[in-house]
Design an enzyme around this catalytic site. Structure first.
Site, PDB file in Angstrom:
ATOM      1  N   LYS A   1      56.189  34.524  36.885  1.00  0.00           N
ATOM      2  CA  LYS A   1      55.279  33.574  36.246  1.00  0.00           C
ATOM      3  C   LYS A   1      55.981  32.949  35.052  1.00  0.00           C
ATOM      4  O   LYS A   1      56.519  33.659  34.197  1.00  0.00           O
ATOM      5  CB  LYS A   1      54.005  34.291  35.765  1.00  0.00           C
ATOM      6  CG  LYS A   1      53.031  34.581  36.891  1.00  0.00           C
ATOM      7  CD  LYS A   1      51.836  35.355  36.393  1.00  0.00           C
ATOM      8  CE  LYS A   1      50.826  34.483  35.696  1.00  0.00           C
ATOM      9  NZ  LYS A   1      49.668  35.311  35.216  1.00  0.00           N
TER      10      LYS A   1
HETATM   11  O1  LIG Z   1      47.364  34.935  33.501  1.00  0.00           O
HETATM   12  C1  LIG Z   1      46.421  34.164  33.375  1.00  0.00           C
HETATM   13  C2  LIG Z   1      45.045  34.611  33.157  1.00  0.00           C
HETATM   14  O2  LIG Z   1      44.345  34.677  34.381  1.00  0.00           O
HETATM   15  C3  LIG Z   1      44.330  33.668  32.220  1.00  0.00           C
HETATM   16  O3  LIG Z   1      43.104  34.175  31.925  1.00  0.00           O
HETATM   17  P1  LIG Z   1      42.351  33.720  30.553  1.00  0.00           P
HETATM   18  O4  LIG Z   1      42.196  32.230  30.648  1.00  0.00           O
HETATM   19  O5  LIG Z   1      41.052  34.454  30.646  1.00  0.00           O
HETATM   20  O6  LIG Z   1      43.247  34.144  29.443  1.00  0.00           O
END
Ligand SMILES: O=C[C@H](O)COP(=O)(O)O
Length: 226
Positions: free
Chosen positions: A86
């Site tokens: 990622k």
């Molecule tokens: O890695 C990415 C997460 O799914 C983002 O989640 P969030 O927007 O709740 O921080």
């Protein structure tokens, strides 16, 4: 549609995979620092659960492209099958995506909030783009709508990049991106349970059990065949 778990909490994961058809796991530096005190051991357990059949997404912690590439190579060697690196859509990240693709590593472009960020990641060769649906909604924009626009851009220009919609806070957001055609979603354990829960399902199951017991007592339906 694939469903991934957005957690590295092994207790949560071990419970959920007993019940639900899960296709893999996504992590980020926040998730790993919250859920793991031994990152290699956590990744090894995810690899065991996966058995080479699931996706495992791990994020870079470097800020510049050469560091991101070095981390991607090390993680790819460690995790092996199903691994995706990622990488956030910063300028350094976009450069790192091109370098990782040249090195044969699967890339998930992350921290996406706009269709143009996703388009640039697709041009750099990303395999997945990960927009944060709830955060987009909370900026008074339309999270599932952004997912839909990104998918339209990919279709318009023939990019093979897939959608990994992330950052959900409600079942309707997951439904919204599924209706828009997201190939994959990543959800927390809590959202995973909510995707299935309905009070009327529980009520119906309770009524079936009570009606059966009132007539046949402790005998099961297969007991009656004996
Ligand atoms: O890695 C990415 C997460 O799914 C983002 O989640 P969030 O927007 O709740 O921080």
């Amino acid at each position: 549609m694939k469903i991934l778990l957005d957690t590295a909490n092994l207790a949560e994961i071990e419970e959920i995979i007993q019940y639900y058809p899960i296709d893999g796991f996504t992590t980020n530096p926040t998730i790993l620092s919250r859920d793991s005190s031994d990152v290699p051991a956590t990744l090894r357990r995810l690899m065991e659960i996966s058995g080479g059949k699931m996706e495992i997404h791990v994020q870079v912690t470097a800020a510049e492209s050469e560091g991101m590439l070095a981390q991607a190579k090390a993680l790819d060697k460690f995790v092996g099958k199903g691994f995706h690196i990622k990488i956030p859509v910063t300028p350094e990240g976009i450069r790192a995506m091109t370098l990782c693709k040249k090195a044969g590593i699967r890339v998930t472009a992350t921290s996406i909030f706009t269709p143009m960020q996703a388009l640039l990641a697709a041009k750099a060769g990303a395999d997945y783009v990960a927009p944060y649906v709830n955060s987009i909604d909370n900026m008074q924009c339309d999270g599932p709508g952004v997912v839909s626009e990104i998918l339209t851009l990919f279709e318009n220009f023939g990019y093979p990049t897939k959608m990994l919609a992330a950052g959900f806070d409600s079942v309707s957001q997951v439904l919204g991106v599924a209706l828009a055609g997201a190939h994959t979603v990543t959800v927390t354990a809590s959202i995973m349970h909510k995707l299935l829960f309905h009070p009327h399902t529980d009520l119906a199951v309770g009524n079936f059990a009570a009606d059966w017991k009132a007539k046949f007592g402790a005998q099961s339906v297969s007991d009656l065949l004996k």
